[in-house]
Motif scaffolding. Structure first.
Motif, PDB file in Angstrom:
ATOM      1  N   TYR A 135     -81.992  11.390 -69.711  1.00  0.00           N
ATOM      2  CA  TYR A 135     -83.028  11.187 -68.708  1.00  0.00           C
ATOM      3  C   TYR A 135     -82.550  10.143 -67.714  1.00  0.00           C
ATOM      4  CZ  TYR A 135     -85.991  13.546 -72.090  1.00  0.00           C
ATOM      5  OH  TYR A 135     -86.526  14.461 -72.963  1.00  0.00           O
ATOM      6  N   GLN A 136     -83.065  10.218 -66.496  1.00  0.00           N
ATOM      7  CA  GLN A 136     -82.731   9.236 -65.475  1.00  0.00           C
ATOM      8  C   GLN A 136     -83.973   8.399 -65.187  1.00  0.00           C
ATOM      9  OE1 GLN A 136     -82.053  10.738 -61.509  1.00  0.00           O
ATOM     10  NE2 GLN A 136     -80.727   9.010 -61.013  1.00  0.00           N
ATOM     11  N   LEU A 137     -83.829   7.092 -65.296  1.00  0.00           N
ATOM     12  CA  LEU A 137     -84.887   6.153 -64.948  1.00  0.00           C
ATOM     13  C   LEU A 137     -84.556   5.601 -63.570  1.00  0.00           C
ATOM     14  CD1 LEU A 137     -87.375   4.401 -65.840  1.00  0.00           C
ATOM     15  CD2 LEU A 137     -85.696   2.687 -66.522  1.00  0.00           C
ATOM     16  N   ARG A 138     -85.528   5.648 -62.666  1.00  0.00           N
ATOM     17  CA  ARG A 138     -85.286   5.152 -61.322  1.00  0.00           C
ATOM     18  C   ARG A 138     -86.428   4.243 -60.904  1.00  0.00           C
ATOM     19  NH1 ARG A 138     -86.255   7.074 -55.943  1.00  0.00           N
ATOM     20  NH2 ARG A 138     -87.338   8.896 -56.768  1.00  0.00           N
ATOM     21  N   ILE A 139     -86.077   3.112 -60.275  1.00  0.00           N
ATOM     22  CA  ILE A 139     -87.060   2.205 -59.699  1.00  0.00           C
ATOM     23  C   ILE A 139     -87.119   2.529 -58.208  1.00  0.00           C
ATOM     24  CG2 ILE A 139     -87.733  -0.190 -59.285  1.00  0.00           C
ATOM     25  CD1 ILE A 139     -85.972  -0.970 -61.686  1.00  0.00           C
ATOM     26  N   THR A 140     -88.289   2.876 -57.710  1.00  0.00           N
ATOM     27  CA  THR A 140     -88.430   3.235 -56.305  1.00  0.00           C
ATOM     28  C   THR A 140     -88.511   1.981 -55.440  1.00  0.00           C
ATOM     29  OG1 THR A 140     -90.850   3.243 -56.295  1.00  0.00           O
ATOM     30  CG2 THR A 140     -89.750   5.301 -56.971  1.00  0.00           C
ATOM     31  N   LEU A 149    -100.959  -4.155 -78.070  1.00  0.00           N
ATOM     32  CA  LEU A 149     -99.826  -3.874 -77.190  1.00  0.00           C
ATOM     33  C   LEU A 149     -98.654  -4.809 -77.454  1.00  0.00           C
ATOM     34  CD1 LEU A 149    -101.595  -3.178 -73.792  1.00  0.00           C
ATOM     35  CD2 LEU A 149    -100.531  -1.539 -75.322  1.00  0.00           C
ATOM     36  N   SER A 150     -98.928  -6.022 -77.848  1.00  0.00           N
ATOM     37  CA  SER A 150     -97.844  -6.978 -78.064  1.00  0.00           C
ATOM     38  C   SER A 150     -96.972  -6.603 -79.254  1.00  0.00           C
ATOM     39  CB  SER A 150     -98.395  -8.395 -78.228  1.00  0.00           C
ATOM     40  OG  SER A 150     -99.139  -8.491 -79.422  1.00  0.00           O
ATOM     41  N   ASN A 151     -97.447  -5.689 -80.096  1.00  0.00           N
ATOM     42  CA  ASN A 151     -96.654  -5.235 -81.233  1.00  0.00           C
ATOM     43  C   ASN A 151     -95.652  -4.157 -80.837  1.00  0.00           C
ATOM     44  OD1 ASN A 151     -97.895  -6.958 -83.069  1.00  0.00           O
ATOM     45  ND2 ASN A 151     -99.557  -5.525 -83.410  1.00  0.00           N
ATOM     46  N   LEU A 152     -95.759  -3.644 -79.605  1.00  0.00           N
ATOM     47  CA  LEU A 152     -94.841  -2.617 -79.126  1.00  0.00           C
ATOM     48  C   LEU A 152     -93.601  -3.260 -78.508  1.00  0.00           C
ATOM     49  CD1 LEU A 152     -97.381  -0.255 -77.331  1.00  0.00           C
ATOM     50  CD2 LEU A 152     -96.332   0.047 -79.577  1.00  0.00           C
ATOM     51  N   PRO A 153     -92.439  -2.611 -78.628  1.00  0.00           N
ATOM     52  CA  PRO A 153     -91.253  -3.149 -77.956  1.00  0.00           C
ATOM     53  C   PRO A 153     -91.469  -3.148 -76.450  1.00  0.00           C
ATOM     54  CG  PRO A 153     -90.673  -1.306 -79.401  1.00  0.00           C
ATOM     55  CD  PRO A 153     -92.166  -1.391 -79.367  1.00  0.00           C
ATOM     56  N   ALA A 154     -91.036  -4.187 -75.777  1.00  0.00           N
ATOM     57  CA  ALA A 154     -91.145  -4.273 -74.320  1.00  0.00           C
ATOM     58  C   ALA A 154     -89.751  -4.462 -73.743  1.00  0.00           C
ATOM     59  CB  ALA A 154     -92.042  -5.440 -73.928  1.00  0.00           C
ATOM     60  N   HIS A 155     -89.456  -3.706 -72.688  1.00  0.00           N
ATOM     61  CA  HIS A 155     -88.138  -3.761 -72.057  1.00  0.00           C
ATOM     62  C   HIS A 155     -88.316  -3.935 -70.561  1.00  0.00           C
ATOM     63  CE1 HIS A 155     -86.401  -2.366 -75.814  1.00  0.00           C
ATOM     64  NE2 HIS A 155     -87.385  -1.494 -75.855  1.00  0.00           N
ATOM     65  N   ASP A 156     -87.570  -4.842 -69.973  1.00  0.00           N
ATOM     66  CA  ASP A 156     -87.627  -5.080 -68.548  1.00  0.00           C
ATOM     67  C   ASP A 156     -86.826  -3.994 -67.830  1.00  0.00           C
ATOM     68  OD1 ASP A 156     -88.182  -6.937 -66.222  1.00  0.00           O
ATOM     69  OD2 ASP A 156     -85.998  -6.827 -66.163  1.00  0.00           O
ATOM     70  N   ALA A 157     -87.453  -3.247 -66.937  1.00  0.00           N
ATOM     71  CA  ALA A 157     -86.791  -2.143 -66.243  1.00  0.00           C
ATOM     72  C   ALA A 157     -85.594  -2.620 -65.426  1.00  0.00           C
ATOM     73  CB  ALA A 157     -87.784  -1.410 -65.347  1.00  0.00           C
ATOM     74  N   GLU A 158     -85.690  -3.793 -64.832  1.00  0.00           N
ATOM     75  CA  GLU A 158     -84.560  -4.304 -64.048  1.00  0.00           C
ATOM     76  C   GLU A 158     -83.377  -4.650 -64.947  1.00  0.00           C
ATOM     77  OE1 GLU A 158     -86.454  -7.367 -61.760  1.00  0.00           O
ATOM     78  OE2 GLU A 158     -86.980  -5.957 -60.166  1.00  0.00           O
ATOM     79  N   SER A 159     -83.640  -5.043 -66.172  1.00  0.00           N
ATOM     80  CA  SER A 159     -82.545  -5.274 -67.119  1.00  0.00           C
ATOM     81  C   SER A 159     -81.910  -3.956 -67.541  1.00  0.00           C
ATOM     82  CB  SER A 159     -83.053  -6.004 -68.360  1.00  0.00           C
ATOM     83  OG  SER A 159     -83.456  -7.303 -68.039  1.00  0.00           O
ATOM     84  N   LEU A 160     -82.756  -2.938 -67.749  1.00  0.00           N
ATOM     85  CA  LEU A 160     -82.228  -1.628 -68.123  1.00  0.00           C
ATOM     86  C   LEU A 160     -81.329  -1.052 -67.032  1.00  0.00           C
ATOM     87  CD1 LEU A 160     -85.371   0.055 -69.724  1.00  0.00           C
ATOM     88  CD2 LEU A 160     -83.329  -0.762 -70.905  1.00  0.00           C
ATOM     89  N   THR A 161     -81.629  -1.358 -65.781  1.00  0.00           N
ATOM     90  CA  THR A 161     -80.832  -0.841 -64.670  1.00  0.00           C
ATOM     91  C   THR A 161     -79.742  -1.813 -64.247  1.00  0.00           C
ATOM     92  OG1 THR A 161     -82.385  -1.731 -63.043  1.00  0.00           O
ATOM     93  CG2 THR A 161     -82.757   0.547 -63.780  1.00  0.00           C
ATOM     94  N   ALA A 162     -79.556  -2.877 -65.008  1.00  0.00           N
ATOM     95  CA  ALA A 162     -78.531  -3.905 -64.736  1.00  0.00           C
ATOM     96  C   ALA A 162     -78.645  -4.433 -63.306  1.00  0.00           C
ATOM     97  CB  ALA A 162     -77.137  -3.355 -65.009  1.00  0.00           C
ATOM     98  N   GLY A 163     -79.869  -4.639 -62.848  1.00  0.00           N
ATOM     99  CA  GLY A 163     -80.098  -5.182 -61.519  1.00  0.00           C
ATOM    100  C   GLY A 163     -80.076  -4.137 -60.416  1.00  0.00           C
ATOM    101  N   GLY A 164     -79.742  -2.906 -60.755  1.00  0.00           N
ATOM    102  CA  GLY A 164     -79.735  -1.834 -59.762  1.00  0.00           C
ATOM    103  C   GLY A 164     -81.077  -1.134 -59.744  1.00  0.00           C
ATOM    104  N   ASN A 165     -81.059   0.163 -59.405  1.00  0.00           N
ATOM    105  CA  ASN A 165     -82.329   0.883 -59.392  1.00  0.00           C
ATOM    106  C   ASN A 165     -82.305   2.154 -60.235  1.00  0.00           C
ATOM    107  OD1 ASN A 165     -80.757   2.451 -57.745  1.00  0.00           O
ATOM    108  ND2 ASN A 165     -82.215   2.563 -56.070  1.00  0.00           N
TER     109      ASN A 165
END
Length: 58
Positions: free
Chosen positions: A44-49, A17-33
């Motif tokens: 596509y729309q990514l949403r943090i509930t 798994l560590s060989n896969l790219p990892a992205h922080d969802a809160e960074s992708l949403t620029a601190g929003g949701n």
């Protein structure tokens, strides 16, 4: 698919798994949701509930 705690990446068995790219969802949403993710011509729309879950919709 199950969520993986970032701390678990250093544990044995997580090497694959560590060989896969990892992205922080809160960074992708620029601190929003919400964030838009573009794949080819599709958007596509990514949403943090409120419960901290991720939803990806077309």
């Amino acid at each position: 698919m199950t969520a993986i705690n970032p701390a678990d990446f250093s544990r044995a068995g997580a090497t694959l798994l560590s060989n896969l790219p990892a992205h922080d969802a809160e960074s992708l949403t620029a601190g929003g949701n919400q964030a838009l993710i573009v794949l080819g011509e599709q958007v596509y729309q990514l949403r943090i509930t409120r419960a901290g879950k991720l939803i990806l919709t077309k």
